[in-house]
Design a protein around this motif. Structure first.
Motif, PDB file in Angstrom:
ATOM      1  N   VAL A 180      -2.408  -6.137 -17.543  1.00  0.00           N
ATOM      2  CA  VAL A 180      -2.538  -4.722 -17.182  1.00  0.00           C
ATOM      3  C   VAL A 180      -2.920  -4.629 -15.712  1.00  0.00           C
ATOM      4  N   VAL A 181      -2.082  -3.929 -14.946  1.00  0.00           N
ATOM      5  CA  VAL A 181      -2.333  -3.674 -13.528  1.00  0.00           C
ATOM      6  C   VAL A 181      -2.668  -2.197 -13.361  1.00  0.00           C
ATOM      7  N   VAL A 182      -3.813  -1.909 -12.754  1.00  0.00           N
ATOM      8  CA  VAL A 182      -4.181  -0.516 -12.469  1.00  0.00           C
ATOM      9  C   VAL A 182      -3.994  -0.272 -10.978  1.00  0.00           C
ATOM     10  N   MET A 183      -3.127   0.692 -10.643  1.00  0.00           N
ATOM     11  CA  MET A 183      -2.923   1.100  -9.259  1.00  0.00           C
ATOM     12  C   MET A 183      -3.662   2.422  -9.079  1.00  0.00           C
ATOM     13  N   VAL A 184      -4.721   2.376  -8.256  1.00  0.00           N
ATOM     14  CA  VAL A 184      -5.626   3.512  -8.169  1.00  0.00           C
ATOM     15  C   VAL A 184      -5.744   4.010  -6.735  1.00  0.00           C
ATOM     16  N   HIS A 185      -5.687   5.332  -6.573  1.00  0.00           N
ATOM     17  CA  HIS A 185      -5.840   5.999  -5.287  1.00  0.00           C
ATOM     18  C   HIS A 185      -7.288   6.441  -5.179  1.00  0.00           C
TER      19      HIS A 185
ATOM     20  N   GLY B 180       4.507  -0.387  -5.439  1.00  0.00           N
ATOM     21  CA  GLY B 180       3.867   0.300  -4.319  1.00  0.00           C
ATOM     22  C   GLY B 180       3.501   1.718  -4.700  1.00  0.00           C
ATOM     23  N   ASN B 181       2.775   2.394  -3.814  1.00  0.00           N
ATOM     24  CA  ASN B 181       2.359   3.776  -4.030  1.00  0.00           C
ATOM     25  C   ASN B 181       3.252   4.709  -3.224  1.00  0.00           C
TER      26      ASN B 181
ATOM     27  N   GLY C 173       0.809  -1.209   0.000  1.00  0.00           N
ATOM     28  CA  GLY C 173       0.000   0.000   0.000  1.00  0.00           C
ATOM     29  C   GLY C 173       0.844   1.262   0.000  1.00  0.00           C
ATOM     30  N   ASP C 174       0.430   2.238   0.805  1.00  0.00           N
ATOM     31  CA  ASP C 174       1.066   3.553   0.800  1.00  0.00           C
ATOM     32  C   ASP C 174       2.459   3.517   1.424  1.00  0.00           C
TER      33      ASP C 174
ATOM     34  N   GLY D 228      -5.767  -1.001  -5.012  1.00  0.00           N
ATOM     35  CA  GLY D 228      -6.174   0.287  -4.459  1.00  0.00           C
ATOM     36  C   GLY D 228      -5.327   0.755  -3.297  1.00  0.00           C
ATOM     37  N   SER D 229      -5.351   2.069  -3.084  1.00  0.00           N
ATOM     38  CA  SER D 229      -4.679   2.698  -1.944  1.00  0.00           C
ATOM     39  C   SER D 229      -5.438   3.963  -1.562  1.00  0.00           C
TER      40      SER D 229
END
Length: 486
Positions: A353-358, A216-217, A180-181, A388-389
């Motif tokens: 395809v990986v989407v990392m979304v806030h 990671g984000n 995560g964050d 998600g994060s």
């Protein structure tokens, strides 16, 4: 005494008959004992399962009811040391205006920032201490198991091997890992300066280094200059000295699509990208214009190409949005048209395809309706996995059309707060085929002084049980494997 052959044969039959009777009685006794043992085993196992389903509130949700952001201690260099954040998302589904921060009346749980003129959180709620003593439930001396093993140390089969109802996908696979964050500023920076820049990763290195790719984000700008964002409660600033340890820990890509990337203005954003590029650490979700911000990072391992797309549904003001003539962040407000197009374009270039979304509400255990819809829209556009994060707490899992959505992986490395569940964290493994079929396993951890520590035994089981309870149409077993409900 002489005995005739017929008499001898008769005696032999009698002896054999007695032996058979004794053997039959012994077998019946053994079967009865085995039956009793089996009954005891299943009754005990059922009791254990019921125990996991009825954890007391202080184990499931933490012992505190505090939901307020912490007061911070603004510093002249932007290295503020507050513990939680009150940045809010726009509940209307529309992007925030350039002049005003988005508001839905929901306080957050981020960390570090400028505070208001009185040095108090904007919502007036009680402040949390900037730091806490080490958590008593974190095992400082335990050494983490291999990332391919469960951290729970339980639920083994009769032969001692861990059980798993959902084996890895068949065929050629790639192992992707996510956290995560990641905050490399404020109190975390102070801890790194004291204990070494590799300090945050020390207890969880195998989980980061063994997978093929780890992501990671990154929740703060990396810069030596910049102008702190105005009218924003929490503002971060990290040093480029922290980046070598981040890369050496095993990270292969980071997302910049979040509500802190421009905490030091456009200068800070561009410096962040520059320092990451110099370090050879790919990044996405931010750029000098919208083309760069929405452009995916494409990495390859074992012949499988993976495209990472970074998007944010949480922006303080509309001016943070990347545009053709403006540096900024790739946003996903409204119908997320640009994000959808970016996913489609990425699918044409990569196997996965990986989407990392806030997105989402801070400290909420379950996703908002718009998160569910947005996740489905991303998958319809071609995404194979959604990570998600932003909520700063763990949220559950959901499957849609055979693809997985992890709504929030919580804080991985962040300022400590008095809100217990913000300390719950972990590493998510996804073993995926080139066709996009993924098996997920979550390795539970707990943050102790901004350092994730793998959990074992009852602590691991309790965290996984809570994660299972808040998932949607999915379960998380005692080994951390995520499965769709039948």
């Amino acid at each position: 005494m002489h005995v005739s052959r017929s008499e001898s044969h008769k005696q032999d039959k009698q002896r054999k008959s007695r032996r058979m009777k004794r053997l039959l009685i012994a077998n019946i006794s053994m079967l009865a004992i085995i039956g009793v043992l089996v009954a005891v085993f299943y009754l005990t196992d059922d009791g254990n399962k019921k125990g996991l389903d009825s954890l007391p509130d202080d184990q499931e949700q933490g012992t505190t009811t505090d939901n307020g952001p912490a007061a911070d201690d603004p510093g002249g260099d932007g290295r503020n040391i507050g513990a939680e954040d009150a940045d809010a998302i726009d509940g209307t589904g529309e992007p925030p205006s350039d002049a005003n921060a988005s508001q839905d009346g929901t306080a957050g749980a981020d960390g570090g920032g400028a505070g208001d003129a009185n040095g108090e959180p904007a919502n007036g709620e009680a402040a949390a201490p900037a730091e806490e003593a080490p958590s008593s439930d974190s095992d400082e001396t335990s050494s983490p198991p291999s990332a391919g093993e469960s951290g729970s140390g339980s639920s083994a089969g009769d032969d001692g091997a861990a059980t798993n109802d959902s084996p890895e996908p068949s065929g050629k696979t790639i192992r992707l890992s996510f956290v995560g964050d990641i905050l490399l500023a404020a109190n975390v920076q102070a801890l790194m300066e004291k204990n070494g820049y590799d300090y945050p990763y020390a207890k969880s290195l195998p989980y980061l280094q063994e997978p093929d790719l780890t992501a990671g984000n990154l929740e703060n700008p990396i810069t030596k200059r910049g102008t702190p964002a105005q009218d924003k409660q929490f503002v971060f600033k990290g040093t480029p000295d922290s980046l070598p340890a981040l890369k050496e820990a095993g990270f292969d890509v980071v997302s910049l699509a979040n509500n802190h990337t421009l905490d030091q203005g456009v200068e800070g954003l561009l410096d962040t990208i520059g320092f990451l590029d110099e370090m050879g650490l790919p990044n996405m979700g931010g750029g000098s214009d919208d083309r760069e911000a929405y452009e995916p990072v494409i990495l390859e391992a074992d012949g499988i190409k993976v495209a990472y797309v970074g998007l944010s549904r949480v922006l303080p003001v509309g001016s943070w949005k990347a545009a053709p003539d403006r540096a900024g962040v790739a946003e996903a407000y409204g119908d997320a048209k640009q994000g959808i197009e970016a996913i489609k374009a990425a699918k044409a270039k990569a196997d996965l395809v990986v989407v990392m979304v806030h997105w989402g509400i801070e400290k909420a255990d379950k996703p908002q309706e718009y998160q569910k819809q947005l996740g489905r829209n991303f998958i319809d556009a071609g995404a194979d996995l959604i990570i998600g994060s932003h909520p700063h707490v763990l949220q559950g899992f959901e499957t849609y059309k055979g693809k997985w959505i992890a709504y929030s992986l919580g804080n991985y490395i962040f300022n400590m707060t008095k809100t217990e569940k913000t300390k719950d964290t972990g590493v998510l493994d996804a073993v995926c085929t080139a066709s996009g079929s993924c098996q997920l396993q979550f390795h539970p951890m707990r943050s102790n002084q901004s350092q994730p520590v793998p959990l074992e035994g009852e602590q691991a089981e309790a965290l996984l049980a809570r994660l299972s309870d808040i998932s949607l149409g999915a379960t998380v077993d005692s080994q951390g494997y995520v499965n769709a409900k039948e």
